[in-house]
Design an enzyme around this catalytic site. Structure first.
Site, PDB file in Angstrom:
ATOM      1  N   SER A   1       0.844  -1.198   0.000  1.00 36.74           N
ATOM      2  CA  SER A   1       0.000   0.000   0.000  1.00 36.74           C
ATOM      3  C   SER A   1       0.876   1.244   0.000  1.00 36.74           C
ATOM      4  CB  SER A   1      -0.893   0.031   1.248  1.00 36.74           C
ATOM      5  OG  SER A   1      -1.842  -0.997   1.230  1.00 36.74           O
TER       6      SER A   1
ATOM      7  N   SER B   1      -5.775   0.577  -2.262  1.00 39.04           N
ATOM      8  CA  SER B   1      -4.435   0.430  -1.689  1.00 39.04           C
ATOM      9  C   SER B   1      -3.665   1.737  -1.651  1.00 39.04           C
ATOM     10  CB  SER B   1      -3.620  -0.592  -2.497  1.00 39.04           C
ATOM     11  OG  SER B   1      -4.261  -1.837  -2.528  1.00 39.04           O
ATOM     12  N   THR B   2      -4.149   2.747  -2.382  1.00 39.31           N
ATOM     13  CA  THR B   2      -3.406   4.002  -2.500  1.00 39.31           C
ATOM     14  C   THR B   2      -4.255   5.210  -2.126  1.00 39.31           C
ATOM     15  OG1 THR B   2      -3.987   4.134  -4.852  1.00 39.31           O
ATOM     16  CG2 THR B   2      -1.910   3.066  -4.303  1.00 39.31           C
TER      17      THR B   2
ATOM     18  N   LYS C   1      -5.223   6.514   0.980  1.00 41.28           N
ATOM     19  CA  LYS C   1      -5.035   6.391   2.428  1.00 41.28           C
ATOM     20  C   LYS C   1      -4.293   7.592   2.982  1.00 41.28           C
ATOM     21  CE  LYS C   1      -4.384   1.383   1.738  1.00 41.28           C
ATOM     22  NZ  LYS C   1      -5.225   0.665   2.685  1.00 41.28           N
TER      23      LYS C   1
ATOM     24  N   CYS D   1      -4.610  -0.301   8.828  1.00 41.16           N
ATOM     25  CA  CYS D   1      -3.978  -0.787   7.594  1.00 41.16           C
ATOM     26  C   CYS D   1      -2.698  -1.497   8.001  1.00 41.16           C
ATOM     27  CB  CYS D   1      -3.671   0.344   6.622  1.00 41.16           C
ATOM     28  SG  CYS D   1      -2.764  -0.217   5.151  1.00 41.16           S
TER      29      CYS D   1
ATOM     30  N   LYS E   1     -13.772  -7.144   6.344  1.00 42.40           N
ATOM     31  CA  LYS E   1     -13.298  -7.597   5.039  1.00 42.40           C
ATOM     32  C   LYS E   1     -13.989  -8.910   4.677  1.00 42.40           C
ATOM     33  CE  LYS E   1     -10.235  -4.284   4.664  1.00 42.40           C
ATOM     34  NZ  LYS E   1     -10.555  -3.097   3.841  1.00 42.40           N
TER      35      LYS E   1
ATOM     36  N   MET F   1      -4.051  -7.496   2.020  1.00 40.17           N
ATOM     37  CA  MET F   1      -3.966  -6.507   3.076  1.00 40.17           C
ATOM     38  C   MET F   1      -3.210  -7.104   4.263  1.00 40.17           C
ATOM     39  SD  MET F   1      -6.978  -6.813   1.370  1.00 40.17           S
ATOM     40  CE  MET F   1      -8.526  -7.042   2.232  1.00 40.17           C
ATOM     41  N   GLY F   2      -2.391  -6.270   4.924  1.00 34.00           N
ATOM     42  CA  GLY F   2      -1.639  -6.766   6.065  1.00 34.00           C
ATOM     43  C   GLY F   2      -2.529  -7.213   7.203  1.00 34.00           C
TER      44      GLY F   2
END
Length: 380
Positions: free
Chosen positions: A6, A54-55, A57, A91, A262, A302-303
């Site tokens: 991310s 993902s971008t 944030k 995140c 999620k 995602m982490g």
């Protein structure tokens, strides 16, 4: 900064305009304008975002007032085309960058000149501790190295993350399985009863079997994200799981809570070609996992969902554990759209209730640019 797979815009709390140093609409509007949202064209041309979850944030860090911690880390997921900044979860990927940024920003007082700097992070969204082990060289964060992470183009220095006691108490009962079951039957409109594992660890996550919803677990983004019918069906499963987990009280609330929970689907090992063209062999993974973020299939993983995967894999009888072959395990190798990843977790059964002491994974991070970001005066 990029953190894991991310990237986001990072701020020191004290550098924000005074009106946005507190939670509220002014802060939300500022971050939306920084990123370029809400954008009906879903392109974020007039901002720093790159039109993917993902971008899109923003992150705020500050010197921690909590004993035993170096920094407080607050994360905002900015919706691309909707008027929402979601503060309901963490995140995991940007947790890596939070550790590095804490050093860059001067928040870590005791650090070695060379070696590994241990940064204790208070994750303010969910009230959890994350320990980042950041390599330093000559008193600075070491960013270059040979650690490769599928989903990231270039190698970098490895940062090890420990998510301490990551199980979340979303429903107030203190357990990481909010229903008390490792497998539940979900009633989903338009779908017959669907088996699901509902877990609060890292981030609230709903796991279902890929085969039960017509997938193989080898899917890439293109095969799902362009299918509005499939996305709507997956969202209906997410809503049903959120209701069962007690995260929302009505289905309508899900529209304002896109970041959590999620939804992910799992399958036994199989060979496939990742989005980069890399061949992932069945013998190189224990399980296949695909997860959605903000209504779209994630390009990697995602982490926070990686933490959920590690935890669920460690608990016998969950859908994740069964797809990985069952039995007791302390780590799992999973295949995702960009390749594969190994994660670990320590889970224990205490007084009839499953607990997890920590989950561990490796990521990398680096600064992409630093300076000023400009927004119009009337934005917030």
């Amino acid at each position: 900064m990029r953190g894991g797979t991310s990237k986001g815009v990072f701020f020191r709390l004290e550098d924000l305009p005074p009106a946005t140093q507190q939670a509220g609409s002014a802060r939300d509007r500022l971050f939306q304008r920084v990123i370029g949202s809400p954008d009906p064209y879903a392109a974020q041309i007039d901002g720093m975002g790159s039109a993917t979850s993902s971008t899109s944030k923003c992150v705020i860090l500050s010197k921690s007032r909590r004993p035993g911690h170096d920094v407080d880390y607050l994360y905002g997921q900015v919706a691309i085309d909707k008027n929402i900044v979601d503060w309901s979860g963490n995140c995991g990927n940007l947790s890596t960058a939070a550790g590095a940024f804490a050093i860059h920003a001067g928040y870590v007082e005791a650090m070695p000149r060379d070696g590994i700097c241990t940064v204790r992070i208070w994750q303010a969204n969910i009230g959890k501790t994350i320990v980042a082990h950041v390599p330093v060289l000559n008193g600075q964060v070491q960013e270059t190295g040979d650690f490769e992470l599928d989903g990231v183009t270039f190698p970098a220095a490895e940062i090890v993350l420990e998510f301490m006691e990551p199980a979340d108490d979303a429903d107030g009962d203190g357990g990481m399985f909010p229903t008390g079951q490792v497998v539940d039957a979900l009633e989903v409109p338009g779908i017959e009863m669907l088996q699901a594992t509902l877990i609060n660890s890292g981030i609230p996550t709903i796991f279902v079997n890929a085969a039960d919803i017509g997938y193989t677990g080898t899917e890439l983004r293109e095969s799902i994200n362009g299918d509005t019918t499939a996305l709507a069906r997956l969202e209906s499963i997410r809503v049903a799981g959120a209701l069962r987990m007690g995260l929302i009280h009505t289905a309508e609330e899900a529209t304002t809570r896109q970041h959590t929970p999620k939804i992910a689907f799992v399958a036994p090992p199989a060979g496939y070609t990742a989005s980069s063209g890399k061949r992932v062999r069945a013998e190189d993974v224990d399980i296949l996992v695909r997860a959605l973020s903000m209504g779209k299939l994630h390009h990697a993983m995602m982490g926070t969902v990686s933490v959920a995967i590690a935890t669920a894999a460690a608990v016998p009888g969950t859908l994740v554990n069964l797809a990985a072959g069952g039995g007791a395990r302390h780590s799992v190798r999973f295949g995702h759209p960009s390749g594969q990843l190994r994660v670990g977790a320590e889970a224990n059964l205490v007084d009839g209730q499953w607990t997890v002491t920590k989950a561990v994974m490796s990521r990398s991070a680096r600064i992409l640019m630093e300076g000023w970001v400009r927004v119009p005066n009337d934005s917030f």
